[in-house]
Design an enzyme around this catalytic site. Structure first.
Site, mmCIF file in Angstrom:
data_model
loop_
_atom_site.group_PDB
_atom_site.id
_atom_site.type_symbol
_atom_site.label_atom_id
_atom_site.label_comp_id
_atom_site.label_asym_id
_atom_site.label_seq_id
_atom_site.Cartn_x
_atom_site.Cartn_y
_atom_site.Cartn_z
ATOM 1 N N ASP A 27 -17.776 -2.113 9.729
ATOM 2 C CA ASP A 27 -17.509 -1.416 8.447
ATOM 3 C C ASP A 27 -16.730 -2.695 7.359
ATOM 4 O O ASP A 27 -15.749 -2.452 7.994
ATOM 5 C CB ASP A 27 -17.072 0.031 8.103
ATOM 6 C CG ASP A 27 -17.205 0.437 6.795
ATOM 7 O OD1 ASP A 27 -18.350 0.602 6.030
ATOM 8 O OD2 ASP A 27 -15.852 0.779 6.302
ATOM 9 N N GLU A 72 -23.710 -3.506 7.936
ATOM 10 C CA GLU A 72 -24.413 -2.814 6.806
ATOM 11 C C GLU A 72 -24.910 -3.724 5.650
ATOM 12 O O GLU A 72 -24.026 -4.520 5.524
ATOM 13 C CB GLU A 72 -23.611 -1.651 6.205
ATOM 14 C CG GLU A 72 -24.206 -0.742 5.154
ATOM 15 C CD GLU A 72 -23.312 0.207 4.828
ATOM 16 O OE1 GLU A 72 -23.867 1.272 4.178
ATOM 17 O OE2 GLU A 72 -22.156 0.333 4.923
ATOM 18 N N CYS A 111 -13.954 17.535 8.474
ATOM 19 C CA CYS A 111 -15.277 18.235 8.764
ATOM 20 C C CYS A 111 -15.325 19.627 9.306
ATOM 21 O O CYS A 111 -14.581 20.082 10.007
ATOM 22 C CB CYS A 111 -15.839 17.677 9.962
ATOM 23 S SG CYS A 111 -17.627 18.131 10.309
ATOM 24 N N CYS A 113 -17.045 20.866 12.711
ATOM 25 C CA CYS A 113 -16.580 20.611 14.120
ATOM 26 C C CYS A 113 -15.232 20.415 14.162
ATOM 27 O O CYS A 113 -14.381 20.605 15.106
ATOM 28 C CB CYS A 113 -16.989 19.346 14.658
ATOM 29 S SG CYS A 113 -16.863 17.936 13.673
ATOM 30 N N ASP A 117 -13.481 5.047 6.914
ATOM 31 C CA ASP A 117 -13.955 3.640 7.501
ATOM 32 C C ASP A 117 -14.163 3.944 8.866
ATOM 33 O O ASP A 117 -15.279 3.402 9.422
ATOM 34 C CB ASP A 117 -12.747 2.468 7.188
ATOM 35 C CG ASP A 117 -12.558 2.414 6.020
ATOM 36 O OD1 ASP A 117 -13.240 2.623 4.878
ATOM 37 O OD2 ASP A 117 -11.345 2.022 5.366
#
Length: 384
Positions: free
Chosen positions: A185, A268, A340, A343, A350
């Protein structure tokens, strides 16, 4: 496959005068051929252009000095113009991939100068290179040429540095990689965040950039065609070369390390042309060299037998948990970590994106549909 090997050399004062004359003739032939193409209803062929702007021009008093230099770089200049027109036409018709190629432009005396010699216009003489009607120049051989060069380009940049650029044939090298794959990234402050947790900090260009801006303001106040303006222009060119050399050194070392250690490299596809429209970040984005890094990784992957993949720019790599696949939606750039709710994992923005890039590139993407909640964007912790 073909590769370029570039070496610096220091010509004598007599060779500098001969090279200046050669660069001027190449520039004039290019400009005359381009002006003729603009006046014509249909673009003349490369052979017709050579007959008019080289052979025919030598018989006139106005261009008789074209006979003082080798005809090989002059013919190659017309051939390069023909390639430039083909690239422009193919880009307009959509046959050429990548960004749009513009119409060929006239060459300037203050820009970087170059002249290309094909086989017959140059030869290897021991540790030196013989150039037709220039003499033997002695480059600094930092590494050996792997094979006989098919052409050599003499380059003089805006800071009055001289280089020889050879085109040679190289064979792919078979080597084993330590890791099966890696996702990368790209960013501004941290240039690259890898899926294995490694980070590569970008060099700081602020000090040199500040000097460039100061000299550019000083250059704007100088009268045109003045001696002082030319001195300042060369100083600015030297600072730009320092920035370019620093960036190239960093990108070459990083790309070599990544390609040597990993079998599959995944990046990407970034919309750089759209990102630079942000006035606050355009200068910093332009200095990073993301496209150059991608080109280096792709070329070195082909050389070492690695696999290089680029995923779509529309993949939501920053909106999905890399562990469970829960999609939290768009998050502001100031938020550098997200918790999150599915989970309970705290994900670095990043690193999470790099892991998702690797998953998508290897075909192991999560099922985003079942993990998505409508109209809900998760807020995470801010790092100061």
């Amino acid at each position: 496959m073909k590769a370029r090997f570039r070496y610096r050399f220091y010509p004598t004062s007599q060779q500098q005068q001969s090279l200046a004359q050669l660069f001027g003739c190449v520039r004039v032939v290019w400009n005359d051929a381009l002006a003729l193409c603009k006046r014509s209803d249909k673009k003349p062929s490369s052979a017709d252009l050579q007959k008019i702007v080289i052979t025919g021009a030598k018989n006139t008093e106005e261009r008789a000095w074209l006979g003082d230099v080798s005809c090989v770089p002059l013919q190659q200049s017309v051939a390069d113009l023909d390639v430039a027109f083909k690239n422009f036409f193919n880009s307009c018709k959509g046959k050429r991939k990548g960004r749009k190629v513009g119409y060929p432009k006239f060459k300037k005396r203050t820009s970087s100068q170059s002249a290309r010699f094909r086989v017959g216009g140059f030869s290897l003489k021991g540790d030196g290179i013989y150039l037709a009607k220039i003499g033997i120049v002695n480059p600094i051989w930092s590494r050996e040429l792997p094979s006989e060069p098919s052409s050599v380009t003499v380059i003089k940049d805006c800071a009055n540095r001289y280089f020889l650029s050879f085109v040679v044939e190289i064979q792919p090298i078979a080597s084993e990689a330590k890791n099966p794959s890696i996702g990368i990234d790209l960013g501004i402050k941290t240039f690259a965040v890898m899926s294995n947790g490694e980070k590569a900090e970008s060099p700081s260009y602020k000090k040199l950039d500040r000097k460039v801006r100061k000299l550019q303001r000083k250059l704007a106040r100088q009268p045109h065609d003045s001696r002082r303006r030319n001195v300042i222009r060369i100083k600015i060119a030297k600072l730009h070369n320092q920035i370019t050399d620093t960036r190239k050194d960093f990108l070459h070392k990083l790309s070599t390390k990544i390609v040597n250690e990993n079998q599959v490299i995944i990046l990407e596809d970034l919309n750089v042309s759209g990102m630079v429209k942000n006035r606050k970040l355009s200068r910093a984005i332009s200095q990073q060299g993301w496209r150059e890094f991608r080109t280096l990784c792709e070329a070195k992957s082909e050389k070492l037998g690695r696999e290089f993949n680029v995923i779509s720019r529309w993949e939501p790599t920053s909106q999905v948990c890399s562990d469970c696949g829960f999609r939290w939606g768009k998050v502001d750039l100031s938020i550098r970590s997200v918790l999150c709710l599915s989970c309970g994992t705290k994900q670095d923005r990043d690193e999470n994106a790099a892991k998702n890039i690797e998953k998508v590139g290897m075909g192991n993407r999560h099922d985003y549909k079942w993990a998505q909640r409508d109209c809900q964007t998760m807020k995470g912790s801010r790092t100061r």
